[in-house]
Design a protein around this motif. Structure first.
Motif, short mmCIF file in Angstrom:
data_model
loop_
_atom_site.label_atom_id
_atom_site.label_comp_id
_atom_site.label_asym_id
_atom_site.label_seq_id
_atom_site.Cartn_x
_atom_site.Cartn_y
_atom_site.Cartn_z
N LYS A 108 0.81 -1.21 0.00
CA LYS A 108 0.00 0.00 0.00
C LYS A 108 0.85 1.26 0.00
CE LYS A 108 -4.30 -1.69 2.04
NZ LYS A 108 -5.25 -1.59 3.18
N ALA A 109 2.09 1.12 0.42
CA ALA A 109 3.00 2.28 0.43
C ALA A 109 3.74 2.45 -0.90
CB ALA A 109 4.01 2.14 1.57
N GLY A 110 3.52 1.55 -1.85
CA GLY A 110 4.32 1.53 -3.08
C GLY A 110 4.32 2.84 -3.85
N THR A 111 3.14 3.26 -4.33
CA THR A 111 3.10 4.46 -5.16
C THR A 111 3.38 5.72 -4.35
OG1 THR A 111 0.68 4.50 -4.86
CG2 THR A 111 1.53 3.50 -6.88
N GLY A 112 2.95 5.74 -3.09
CA GLY A 112 3.19 6.92 -2.25
C GLY A 112 4.67 7.16 -2.00
N THR A 113 5.39 6.09 -1.64
CA THR A 113 6.82 6.25 -1.39
C THR A 113 7.59 6.53 -2.68
OG1 THR A 113 7.03 3.83 -1.46
CG2 THR A 113 6.92 4.88 0.72
N ALA A 114 7.11 6.00 -3.81
CA ALA A 114 7.74 6.29 -5.09
C ALA A 114 7.62 7.78 -5.43
CB ALA A 114 7.12 5.44 -6.20
N MET A 115 6.42 8.35 -5.22
CA MET A 115 6.23 9.78 -5.48
C MET A 115 7.02 10.62 -4.49
SD MET A 115 4.38 10.12 -8.19
CE MET A 115 3.81 11.83 -8.15
N PHE A 116 7.12 10.18 -3.25
CA PHE A 116 7.91 10.88 -2.24
C PHE A 116 9.38 10.93 -2.67
CE2 PHE A 116 10.30 11.33 1.71
CZ PHE A 116 9.56 12.26 2.41
N SER A 117 9.89 9.80 -3.15
CA SER A 117 11.26 9.75 -3.63
C SER A 117 11.47 10.68 -4.82
CB SER A 117 11.63 8.31 -4.03
OG SER A 117 12.92 8.23 -4.56
N MET A 118 10.48 10.75 -5.69
CA MET A 118 10.57 11.66 -6.83
C MET A 118 10.59 13.12 -6.38
SD MET A 118 8.10 11.90 -10.17
CE MET A 118 8.00 10.13 -10.21
N GLY A 119 9.82 13.44 -5.33
CA GLY A 119 9.84 14.79 -4.79
C GLY A 119 11.21 15.16 -4.25
N ILE A 120 11.87 14.22 -3.57
CA ILE A 120 13.23 14.45 -3.09
C ILE A 120 14.18 14.71 -4.25
CG2 ILE A 120 15.22 13.35 -1.97
CD1 ILE A 120 13.28 11.95 -0.11
N PHE A 121 14.04 13.90 -5.30
CA PHE A 121 14.89 14.08 -6.48
C PHE A 121 14.68 15.46 -7.10
CE2 PHE A 121 15.40 13.88 -11.11
CZ PHE A 121 16.71 13.43 -11.20
N MET A 122 13.43 15.88 -7.21
CA MET A 122 13.13 17.22 -7.77
C MET A 122 13.77 18.32 -6.94
SD MET A 122 9.11 16.99 -8.74
CE MET A 122 9.05 18.78 -8.82
N ALA A 123 13.72 18.17 -5.63
CA ALA A 123 14.24 19.21 -4.74
C ALA A 123 15.75 19.36 -4.87
CB ALA A 123 13.87 18.89 -3.29
N LEU A 124 16.42 18.30 -5.30
CA LEU A 124 17.88 18.34 -5.44
C LEU A 124 18.33 18.90 -6.78
CD1 LEU A 124 18.69 14.87 -3.84
CD2 LEU A 124 19.09 17.12 -2.82
N GLN A 125 17.37 19.15 -7.69
CA GLN A 125 17.71 19.73 -9.00
C GLN A 125 17.70 21.25 -8.93
OE1 GLN A 125 18.58 17.20 -11.14
NE2 GLN A 125 18.02 16.05 -9.31
N GLU A 126 18.45 21.86 -9.83
CA GLU A 126 18.51 23.32 -9.86
C GLU A 126 17.22 23.93 -10.38
OE1 GLU A 126 21.89 24.54 -12.09
OE2 GLU A 126 23.35 23.67 -10.70
N LYS A 127 16.55 23.23 -11.32
CA LYS A 127 15.33 23.75 -11.94
C LYS A 127 14.16 22.82 -11.65
CE LYS A 127 17.13 23.62 -16.01
NZ LYS A 127 17.30 23.73 -17.48
N LEU A 128 12.95 23.40 -11.62
CA LEU A 128 11.75 22.60 -11.40
C LEU A 128 11.56 21.61 -12.54
CD1 LEU A 128 9.28 22.10 -9.60
CD2 LEU A 128 8.05 23.81 -10.94
N VAL A 129 11.72 22.09 -13.79
CA VAL A 129 11.69 21.21 -14.96
C VAL A 129 13.13 20.75 -15.17
CG1 VAL A 129 11.07 20.97 -17.39
CG2 VAL A 129 9.75 22.51 -15.91
#
Length: 356
Positions: A244-265
């Protein structure tokens, strides 16, 4: 016919994903809860624990005796068409490469069938749409995500063994550098080296639970539906607590990845546009070819084409991040794909009503 209630159901299914995404983004960008190294550990946790159990869970609950094998055949043909086109592009074009062929395959073929596809297909075509989109998810997990894992692991092991790049042009050192391989230290490929490389790849795949989670789930589905018994509650509870945590934790991990990038896109506007074209045009076009080849018609034909235009698979980003290959492109495809998918899919639905 799609009404506002149906649109609301799709929104209800997708908004929680963006909540998880923003929590992951904020945990790094605003609150500094996680470091980049910890973000990588979270992605690995998702890759090796929650996603395999999520995959097993939905595979174990299908009825394999009621699968539409013509639909599955059409899906296979569409994927093979894309593989052939990308292989020719990598081989014959000066702009083609092995790495970009892998990413392009993900963009063209791998879809978020369960989260977005199920509520949308139910609104459009009822239970028939739900059954077919779940079947496509199972086949995607068994065959195509395993194929993606194989080529990613092959690329990774290739670079570690310092062999020349499969798609590298000796006149262009950048093609070697793209894969992290040193145009001066690589060793020539021969049969012995190839066998050694393949042994390494298969061992690593055997140790990766994503390689066999869906197969085990499908085997259970065959047994359970053949002899008509359910999963023991203690086993079901053990699976569900993580799945049940599969998609939620995957999106959470993606949010962390986005935050580490210089640009939103993260990948830039140009690659974003190309990714959307591959996702919403090339994928459905290949599926149309496969569907016509096996003789699909009516609602099954329409469902086949529309499900190929579903937004990008979240799992494809997790794998791209784990193996260090164009995770910025895949994360952008997931985020923007879910934003633009609803009007695109409704447009496909309206156009395909004229197809018989």
């Amino acid at each position: 016919m799609i009404g506002w209630e149906d649109v609301y159901k799709v929104v209800v299914a997708t908004v929680p994903l963006y909540v998880a995404l923003m929590l992951g983004y904020g945990s790094v960008r605003w609150w500094q809860v996680f470091t980049p190294e910890q973000g990588g550990a979270i992605n690995r946790f998702v890759c090796y624990f929650t996603l395999p159990l999520f995959t097993f869970d939905f595979a174990a609950n299908i009825d394999p005796f009621k699968m539409n094998y013509l639909f599955i055949g059409a899906d296979a043909i569409s994927k093979l068409v894309i593989v052939v086109v990308l292989a020719l592009w990598a081989k014959c074009s000066s702009k083609g490469s092995y790495c970009w062929s892998i990413t392009s395959f993900s963009l063209c073929t791998l879809t978020n069938s369960l989260v977005v596809g199920v509520p949308l297909m139910k609104a459009m075509y009822g239970q028939l749409g739900v059954d077919l989109v779940v079947q496509s998810s199972v086949i995607q997990a068994i065959i195509w995500l395993t194929f993606l894992l194989f080529v990613l692991e092959f690329r990774h092991s290739f670079s570690l063994r310092n062999f020349p790049s499969p798609a590298a042009d000796d006149k262009d050192p950048s093609s070697h550098l793209e894969q992290g391989i040193s145009g001066s230290t690589h060793h020539p490929m021969n049969l012995s080296n190839f066998c050694s490389l393949m042994k390494i790849v298969w061992i690593k795949l055997a140790m990766n639970p994503n390689s066999y989670a869906c197969i085990i789930g499908l085997v259970w589905a065959f047994i359970a539906n053949r002899w008509h018994f359910g999963m023991p509650s203690i086993m079901e509870g053990s699976v569900l607590i993580m799945s049940k945590a599969g998609t939620g934790t995957a999106m959470f991990s993606m949010g962390i990845f986005m935050a580490l990038q210089e640009k939103l896109v993260a990948c830039g506007t140009g690659l974003t546009v190309i990714g959307m074209i591959l996702k919403f045009v090339a994928g459905p076009a290949a599926m149309a070819i496969g569907s016509i080849a096996v003789g699909l018609h009516g609602d099954v034909l329409r469902i086949a084409i529309i499900q190929a235009a579903l937004p990008q698979s979240i799992t494809s980003f997790i794998f791209a991040k784990e193996y260090g290959l164009h995770a910025d492109v895949l994360s952008t495809a997931v985020i923007f794909g879910m934003l633009v998918s609803l009007p695109v899919l409704v447009a496909y639905y309206a156009i395909l009503e004229f197809v018989h």
